[in-house]
Design an enzyme around this catalytic site. Structure first.
Site, PDB file in Angstrom:
ATOM      1  N   HIS A 160       0.825  -1.220   0.000  1.00  0.00           N
ATOM      2  CA  HIS A 160       0.000   0.000   0.000  1.00  0.00           C
ATOM      3  C   HIS A 160       0.856   1.267   0.000  1.00  0.00           C
ATOM      4  CE1 HIS A 160      -3.294  -2.712   1.286  1.00  0.00           C
ATOM      5  NE2 HIS A 160      -2.343  -3.244   2.037  1.00  0.00           N
ATOM      6  N   LYS A 293      16.559  20.793 -11.835  1.00  0.00           N
ATOM      7  CA  LYS A 293      15.894  19.508 -12.104  1.00  0.00           C
ATOM      8  C   LYS A 293      16.766  18.500 -12.850  1.00  0.00           C
ATOM      9  CE  LYS A 293      12.031  18.566 -11.458  1.00  0.00           C
ATOM     10  NZ  LYS A 293      10.770  18.981 -12.028  1.00  0.00           N
TER      11      LYS A 293
END
Ligand code: ARG
Length: 468
Positions: A160, A293
């Site tokens: 999960h 980035k």
């Protein structure tokens, strides 16, 4: 492409197709890549025709020579493909006609319907082999080496997307090696299904001429393990069956799904939030605006390609679902999705291998994440089981301890012995030993578990398998 030439079926027509229709119906722009298979089929067919006496040996040799010339022209980029001749088959036939009068006999006892079915089966056999050998095996090799390099690194395993239990990175990577092994099996199954010769089925109902189907099958390598030729058993099925197309696209789509899941793991691990792995500059890209980035574009594209592979499978299923037997021209649309699945999966596997080869794990970030003691809450329940507590009760007891630690705002293993023994008296003074990561791994040495001996054995097993 020029368009002065007439299609070979032009005999009953008083005018040629509209230009718009030519453009709409041609397939040579994508089926030209079948040329080597088409020529191989034609050579085998000509050999068979001479073997049964329908053409002479001289005619066979003239056809073979002309076919070889055509292949040379194609390979050298000299061949003039013409959309007026619709497809690869008619383009090659027309080129042969210019080279030898014997070529007028080549189409005896065959149709483009059984011809294209045969070409495609040869394509599938090569495609499966190259995806396995040049793609899957390489990715598996890189994964196994990466597992070897990082076998002492542990991370939380997730369910999960919540921290569940500690695993080694090697165990996580080897999970994908297993998946790719099943992909290989699926592709081998496709190879097996493709290994049967439809030639001789004609347009729909075979031929009245005395052909030898087994001879052609043998020539083209459609033989079983005992070297017996394999030929299709129903001509109507043979010219309209597209199961192997669907099976191929399905095998590619499943492999794509595995690549996509792996990509998602690495994208998460590469984020600042996880920080488990650094990716090579050579397979990442920057942002045009944000200078800081470094984006995991190769993995994102790989995840995107998986959607395309699933789409190709869907296209093929929809294509055949409403078709009456036998051949319908709709079926010409069967090739673009198949070729696309092959090309995209082949390049995906290459890019995946390249990106993984340059990935490096950050030991400290991994160690920090895996040091969370709740990851070993289940081991504490097992500890209680060993002291005679029923698992359901043990589960409940540990749940209480987790809540208590949360309440007191301390890590689970930093609770006071006094508080702990109040929750259950089976929690003796050694309860904290459970939280030693090394012990946790050493206790997981059954087959399939992430214990260090197991991992060594699995790495060795895969190295041996991939070397063989
Ligand atoms: N280009 C065609 C295809 O790929 C070849 C078969 C044509 N057969 C026909 N009956 N028109 O489907």
């Amino acid at each position: 492409m020029s368009s002065e030439k007439q299609a070979t079926w032009g005999g009953r027509f008083s005018e040629g197709p509209d230009r718009l229709m030519q453009l709409f119906s041609e397939s040579v722009s994508f089926d030209a890549q079948l040329a080597p298979y088409d020529i191989e089929c034609s050579k085998a067919h000509a050999s068979m025709l001479s073997h049964v006496g329908v053409i002479t040996v001289e005619e066979r040799d003239a056809i073979h020579g002309a076919l070889e010339e055509v292949l040379d022209d194609i390979k050298a980029g000299r061949f003039k493909w013409d959309i007026a001749l619709e497809d690869v088959h008619m383009n090659i036939e027309q080129a042969l006609a210019e080279k030898t009068p014997a070529s007028a006999k080549l189409h005896t006892a065959r149709s483009r319907n059984d011809q294209v079915a045969t070409d495609m089966r040869l394509f599938f056999k090569d495609a499966c082999q190259s995806l396995i050998v040049d793609g899957i095996w390489k990715v598996q090799q890189v994964l196994v080496e990466l597992a070897e390099q990082s076998k002492s690194f542990s991370i939380p395993g997730y369910t999960h997307l919540q921290r569940a239990q500690p695993v080694s990175i090697a165990h996580h990577l080897l999970a994908y090696v297993e998946m790719f092994a099943r992909d290989e099996k699926r592709l081998l199954q496709v190879w097996e299904s493709a290994n049967i010769c439809p030639l001789g089925s004609g347009a729909i109902a075979g031929t009245t001429l005395p052909i030898d189907r087994e001879f052609v099958a043998r020539e083209l390598g459609f033989v079983d393990a005992e070297d017996r030729p394999r030929v299709t058993q129903n001509s109507m099925d043979a010219v309209s069956d597209r199961d192997v197309f669907i099976d191929f696209a399905s095998a590619c789509a499943v492999c794509g799904a595995h690549i996509s899941r792996l990509s998602e793991d690495f994208i998460l691990w590469n984020s600042s939030e996880f920080g488990f792995v650094a990716l090579p500059d050579s397979f990442t890209t920057g942002s045009s605006l944000m200078p800081q980035k470094k984006n995991p574009d190769s993995f994102e594209l790989l995840r995107g390609k998986a959607a395309r592979l699933q789409g190709n499978l869907q296209t093929l299923l929809t294509l055949v679902k409403g078709l009456p037997l036998t051949y319908n021209r709709d079926l010409q649309e069967d090739k673009p999705p198949v070729f696309d699945s092959f090309d995209q999966l082949a390049s995906s596997l290459d890019v995946l291998a390249g990106t993984l080869a340059g990935a490096s794990f950050n030991k400290d970030a991994c160690a920090k994440a895996v040091s969370d003691p709740v990851l070993l809450a289940t081991d504490l329940a097992d500890y209680l089981v060993c002291k005679g507590v029923a698992f359901r009760d043990a589960h409940h007891v540990v749940g209480e301890l987790v809540a208590l630690a949360e309440d007191k705002n301390v890590p689970l293993d930093k609770l006071e012995d006094f508080d702990v023994s109040k929750v259950h008296d089976a929690l003796a003074s050694d309860w904290r030993d459970v939280f030693r990561l090394e012990t946790a791994f050493k206790s997981r040495e059954k087959v399939g578990m992430p214990g260090p001996i197991q991992i060594e054995q699995q790495i060795k097993r895969w190295r041996d398998t991939l070397k063989a």
